[in-house]
Design an enzyme around this catalytic site. Structure first.
Site, PDB file in Angstrom:
ATOM      1  N   LYS A   1       0.847  -1.288   0.111  1.00  4.68           N
ATOM      2  CA  LYS A   1      -0.076   0.124  -0.016  1.00  4.68           C
ATOM      3  C   LYS A   1       0.966   1.194  -0.116  1.00  4.68           C
ATOM      4  CE  LYS A   1      -3.317   2.742   2.397  1.00  4.68           C
ATOM      5  NZ  LYS A   1      -3.768   3.088   3.727  1.00  4.68           N
TER       6      LYS A   1
ATOM      7  N   ALA B   1     -10.004   5.565   3.617  1.00  5.85           N
ATOM      8  CA  ALA B   1      -9.874   6.883   4.554  1.00  5.85           C
ATOM      9  C   ALA B   1     -11.227   7.585   4.790  1.00  5.85           C
ATOM     10  CB  ALA B   1      -8.781   7.785   4.010  1.00  5.85           C
TER      11      ALA B   1
ATOM     12  N   ASN C   1      -9.787   1.532   9.421  1.00  5.63           N
ATOM     13  CA  ASN C   1      -9.004   1.220  10.573  1.00  5.63           C
ATOM     14  C   ASN C   1      -9.610   2.203  11.849  1.00  5.63           C
ATOM     15  OD1 ASN C   1      -5.472   1.565  11.245  1.00  5.63           O
ATOM     16  ND2 ASN C   1      -7.067   0.789  12.646  1.00  5.63           N
TER      17      ASN C   1
END
Length: 248
Positions: free
Chosen positions: A89, A176, A198
């Site tokens: 990534k 994100a 996350n």
């Protein structure tokens, strides 16, 4: 896909990842390498025979740094038993305030890493032209942001993400900004192939429950995308037929 940072402890992380049903977990190579707080022992905390590792170049401010860290990430994956793992990534982020990726540095690093045999998953602003250019140089995916990292602002770039999805011949991963399951579902309803989440899981009051909720939302959103939503109309349309009704 889920991340591995920001959890209070490894037990919660493992429970949340399992509850989410994710296939891929990303790990910050530089933070693991330096034993940054919260990352000590992270590489050994998960069973990598069951989860695919996605090393990432978090913390890199230039293309050169990202290329060097990507090479370390590939070696880290091999040491943990994933001999054929060439995934990376790619993050090139010189901006310390909003953590927005550098498009030029990302493209430069991607070109070099593709030449070195990496499967590059670049984190980018939701820029359709950049997404197409990264696809052309051989990236395995494009990963446009919904909003800034860890902000929980949701999908603020939906119009551009739609354009990227319409034009991409590689998988599109929304990465994100997702804060709630409904936002994860929206990303999938737009046609994304995956999401990477996350902070929304790790910082929830109950991370394990939120991991499960995110997994369910992703499945629901993908199913809805394939099912096809009804057209949006200006006027109402009765859901019950008007024939055969009782009249006075």
């Amino acid at each position: 896909m889920t991340g591995s940072g920001k959890y209070n402890d490894f037990e919660t992380m493992r429970g949340s990842i399992a509850a989410s049903g994710c296939d891929i977990v990303t790990v910050a190579v530089r933070r693991v390498q330096t034993n940054a707080p919260g990352h000590e022992g992270l590489a050994e905390a998960l069973n990598w025979s069951k989860i695919w590792m996605l090393p990432n170049t978090a913390g890199c401010k230039t293309a050169e740094e990202a290329i060097r860290v990507a090479r370390l990430g590939r070696e880290m994956a091999k040491l943990l038993g994933q001999e054929d793992n060439n995934f990376i990534k790619l993050e090139v982020i010189p901006d310390p305030t909003y953590l927005l990726p550098d498009p030029i540095g990302t493209l430069d690093a991607a070109e070099q890493l593709v030449k070195e045999g990496f499967a590059v998953l670049p984190y980018i602003n939701a820029d359709p032209m950049l997404a197409k250019r990264l696809e052309e140089v051989g990236c395995a995916t494009v990963m446009p942001l919904g909003s800034p990292i860890g902000s929980g602002q949701g999908i603020q770039t939906a119009a551009n993400i739609r354009i990227i999805i319409e034009n991409a011949k590689v998988p599109v991963v929304v990465d994100a900004g997702i804060g709630t399951p409904s936002e994860a579902a929206l990303a999938m309803e737009l046609g994304a192939d995956a999401v990477l989440i996350n902070s929304a899981i790790a910082l929830a009051r109950n991370p394990v429950a939120m991991g499960q909720a995110m997994g369910m939302a992703v499945n629901a959103g993908r199913l809805a995308y394939h099912a096809g939503r009804i057209p949006i109309q200006a006027l109402a349309s009765a859901s019950s037929p008007l024939t055969g009704t009782i009249s006075s």
